[in-house]
Design an enzyme around this catalytic site. Structure first.
Site, mmCIF file in Angstrom:
data_model
loop_
_atom_site.group_PDB
_atom_site.id
_atom_site.type_symbol
_atom_site.label_atom_id
_atom_site.label_comp_id
_atom_site.label_asym_id
_atom_site.label_seq_id
_atom_site.Cartn_x
_atom_site.Cartn_y
_atom_site.Cartn_z
ATOM 1 N N ASP A 49 4.693 4.300 -7.363
ATOM 2 C CA ASP A 49 4.296 4.561 -5.970
ATOM 3 C C ASP A 49 4.550 6.015 -5.593
ATOM 4 O O ASP A 49 3.665 6.702 -5.074
ATOM 5 C CB ASP A 49 5.086 3.662 -5.005
ATOM 6 C CG ASP A 49 4.513 2.263 -4.921
ATOM 7 O OD1 ASP A 49 3.790 1.863 -5.835
ATOM 8 O OD2 ASP A 49 4.797 1.572 -3.918
ATOM 9 N N LEU A 61 0.817 -1.220 0.000
ATOM 10 C CA LEU A 61 0.000 0.000 0.000
ATOM 11 C C LEU A 61 0.852 1.273 0.000
ATOM 12 O O LEU A 61 0.346 2.369 0.276
ATOM 13 C CB LEU A 61 -0.959 0.001 1.200
ATOM 14 C CG LEU A 61 -2.003 -1.121 1.222
ATOM 15 C CD1 LEU A 61 -2.905 -1.012 2.440
ATOM 16 C CD2 LEU A 61 -2.863 -1.102 -0.052
#
Ligand code: PMV
Length: 321
Positions: free
Chosen positions: A154, A108
């Site tokens: 990311d 995440l």
């Protein structure tokens, strides 16, 4: 934005990769989105002592230039060095505290979010500013330290806090999401190191180059089609593409029995599509769900063994405008 009086506070969101992980490392497009409600936080205070960083999760701290008591502190120390040298601070002082609600090693983007929040707080502490473009580059440098060969997706989504269509070496494209998407995220509870997953795919690529390349191309095609579905609000189609993406990721060998079970459970409970998200081999999966089906899918994921379930609505809204 970080405030301009001490304590200098900042935060950055977690992220999901909606489609295209792994193939993105090999130049294919991918789509990622921020999770605004799940964040990493940084708080910087002036002091007379050499700049230090304290992690509330790890209950550890380290100062710039001092020997690190263990290896887990080294990336944090490098973060201080990279930021201080970018801001031209030769003998930086101050105390930086970081805290994160984002599970570590879960796919995440917790590392990228901590880095982005920390560098923004340091910019405020030093009385400097940092553009998103430069911050993106600095966080990418940190991602290199964490992962070895990151694609850059990311850092990009975490810094810009908008859904992105990302392709290595191409200009950043911010995405417009036509209809809000309800996403349920379930954690297998198994920590996963992105570096390991990326190297497993690399091995496969080296052993079976053309077959693996075919899978990458198919994933890229799925991501490109999904862009159209997101932008035109065709959520059923988007869900089907996510499930297709999961099937292709299984072919790359980076799913796991837990991930497959959670994906199947969410579909059986009415999700429009589901897949692993991030590095894989554990970590988190995501399901695209109609708003009214969220409680049923959440329950099914819990029953199928998810260690943690969160849901959020993916929509356009930037946080800082
Ligand atoms: O596991 P995460 O959240 O760091 O996501 C990694 C995504 C990969 O495509 C597997 C690697 C990358 O750098 O893009």
């Amino acid at each position: 934005m970080p405030c301009n009086r001490p304590p200098f506070k900042s935060s950055a969101p977690a992220k999901i990769i909606l489609l295209g992980e792994h193939a993105v490392v090999y130049g294919m497009p991918a789509i990622a989105a921020p999770i605004q409600s799940l964040r990493a936080y940084a708080c910087a205070q002036p002091s007379d002592t050499p700049l230090s960083i304290r992690s509330l999760e790890f209950e550890k701290s380290v100062a710039i230039g001092s020997p690190a008591s263990d290896d887990s502190l080294r990336p944090l120390q490098q973060l201080l060095q990279i930021a201080s040298s970018y801001f031209g601070m030769r003998k930086p002082t101050g105390d930086l505290v970081i805290r994160s609600d984002i599970p570590v090693a879960g796919g995440l983007g917790s590392g990228a979010a901590v880095s982005a929040a920390a560098i923004r707080a340091l910019a405020a502490l030093f009385g400097r500013s940092v553009s998103n473009e430069d911050l993106n580059q600095l966080v990418f440098e940190m991602e290199r330290i964490h992962h070895g060969t990151p694609s850059g997706i990311d850092n990009t989504v975490v810094v810009y806090e908008r859904p992105v269509y990302f392709q290595r070496g191409k200009d950043l494209e911010l995405l417009t999401v036509k209809r809000p998407c309800h996403i349920v995220i379930a954690d297998t509870g198994r920590a996963t190191m992105t570096r390991e997953a990326v190297s497993r795919v690399r091995q496969r690529y080296e052993q079976r180059q053309s077959a693996t390349e075919e899978v990458f191309v198919s994933i890229g095609q799925v991501a490109s089609n999904a862009r159209g579905a997101l932008e035109s609000g065709k959520l059923g189609q988007l869900g089907a593409l996510m499930s297709e993406n999961h099937r292709l990721l299984r072919q790359l060998g980076i799913s796991s029995p837990e991930l497959d079970e959670l994906v199947d459970a969410s579909i059986a409970a009415g999700a429009m599509g589901a897949k692993l998200s991030g590095g894989g081999m554990g970590g988190n999966m995501i399901a695209l769900v109609d708003g009214s089906t969220v409680p049923a899918v959440r329950r099914a994921l819990r029953q199928a063994g998810a260690a943690r379930v969160v849901d959020f609505v993916l929509s356009l809204g930037p946080v800082y405008s």
